[in-house]
Design a protein around this motif. Sequence first.
Motif, PDB file in Angstrom:
ATOM      1  N   SER A   1      19.347  30.547  53.640  1.00  0.00           N
ATOM      2  CA  SER A   1      20.170  31.521  53.553  1.00  0.00           C
ATOM      3  C   SER A   1      21.412  30.621  53.086  1.00  0.00           C
ATOM      4  CB  SER A   1      20.615  32.071  54.868  1.00  0.00           C
ATOM      5  OG  SER A   1      20.743  31.279  55.967  1.00  0.00           O
TER       6      SER A   1
ATOM      7  N   ASP B   1      18.551  34.387  49.643  1.00  0.00           N
ATOM      8  CA  ASP B   1      19.230  35.096  50.475  1.00  0.00           C
ATOM      9  C   ASP B   1      20.638  34.288  50.618  1.00  0.00           C
ATOM     10  OD1 ASP B   1      17.478  36.864  51.213  1.00  0.00           O
ATOM     11  OD2 ASP B   1      16.764  35.761  53.144  1.00  0.00           O
TER      12      ASP B   1
ATOM     13  N   PRO C   1      20.098  40.408  54.525  1.00  0.00           N
ATOM     14  CA  PRO C   1      20.782  40.133  53.447  1.00  0.00           C
ATOM     15  C   PRO C   1      21.486  41.168  52.510  1.00  0.00           C
ATOM     16  CG  PRO C   1      18.574  40.479  53.142  1.00  0.00           C
ATOM     17  CD  PRO C   1      18.708  40.498  54.683  1.00  0.00           C
TER      18      PRO C   1
END
Length: 522
Positions: A265, A287, A321
């Motif tokens: 992420s 993400d 996300p």
Amino acid sequence: MRRPVTLRLLATLAATAMGATVCVALTSPQASAAVGSATGFATRNGGTTGGAGGQTVRATTGTQIHAALCNRASSSTPIIIQVEGTINHGNTTKVSGSSCNTAADVIELKQISNVTILGVGNGAVFDQLGIHIREASNIIIQNVTVRNVKKSGSPTSNGGDAIGMEADVRNVWVDHVTLEASGGESEGFDGLFDMKDNTQYVTLSYSILRNSGRGGLIGSSESDRSNGFVTYHHNLYENIDSRTPLLRGGVAHIYNNHYVRLNESGINSRAGAQAKVDNNYFQNSKDVLGTFYTDQAGYWQVSGNIFDNVTWSSRSGDNNPAGPNPTSNTSVSIPYSFSLDSASCVPSIVSQTAGANKGIRTSNGNCTPQSPTAGPTTPTPGPTTPTPGPTSPTPTPSQPSGTNLSIGAGSDGSSKASGTSYGDVRDGNMSTAWSPSGSTGSISIKWGSATSVSRINIREASGATGNIRNWRVVNHDNGAVLTSGTGAGVITFAPTSLRKITFEITSSSGTPRVAEFETYAG
């Protein structure tokens, strides 16, 4: 009297490393503490100038860095520490002194202010040794590399953070640095650039963060929401698992960064955080924006970003996300001016400018790298919260009316020169005065109960008129900057109820001498 620039002073510092006396060459005061000037949120809250106006010290070991801090007249005396060579556990020991609070095996910037650490010559590398900023303000770190700092295994330093800030930190500019690890938490590493426990007004610019499990965070937990007002611009994040950055509360401005291989992420806005995300280039990543690993949502305003081969996971539970088509869910006001490069040229401009030992080049907002120009880092006056407002007023010459509340009050300060007293600024006598032990310092008036103040009068002693240059007025109760400006005299601001008010001199053209610090209700 300031010595000519051509003179040099050799100071023998009372510190030892490997049993030898440490000697550091000091030059005369410099006009600038860094190359260029601070940008982003570091320009607010009175600005970030580091050691501007102080002596320049050369250091090749961590012990010499600590010794330079400890050899100052006070913990706020400005100093520029030029660093060259490799700083490691073997040459970094604790040094003691009244103007420092150091520790072994870490570069400790604790309970100090007005410091610049600048990599010079063939470069400065902090190898397996972190930089810890705690209870400190007005710090600049420029043109250095910090690598492989561990929190477990051997050796350990700084809790595993390359640069870590915590506990009432204000105004830090980190510029043209390279922060890197060699793995994630399981390999003993933690964050590259962490802020927690009331850290505010920070800018990270033109830097490289790579090969780490964690890029960095704002806030140590969901309840640690006292941090914020942080700018990230023109940085390269490469091969990072997550936290680029992780935001828990606060406001962050994230623009013109190049993100490559974010593995799990990227920008993780949560716990009420607000991120303005402009003209970044995200590449070969997953993400890159959203709220992850929590059910406490954060927010973002997005514009002009490019998503190049970015994949997005499905939303479920605590995984939210922003993609595949990120849209804004808040509006974030930015109180300073800035120039955006087009996102399409971000990979090119960042590759030419970001990181240590790249010539400290910057962008002009037209995707063109610019060579550095050294100059004074003059602070940009601004409020303590990021709301646009007028420049702080220039003191007016008229004498305030009403009762001088300083008479009968208490006083203290950051330091006092020999023969001067804190009480000299509230005795109604223009023939007595307070001076700091260096060219900068602070003086405070305090009362036993909350007192409303909206105007002060800083009266310089005879023969010292005009010596005070830049200053700021601080509500000492909460650290809020009430106003800032240039030159002594009558200073007005919004009526404020407080128990202690502080006048901070951040630069001067000679030895400041304050004969009277008068305070008035209106």
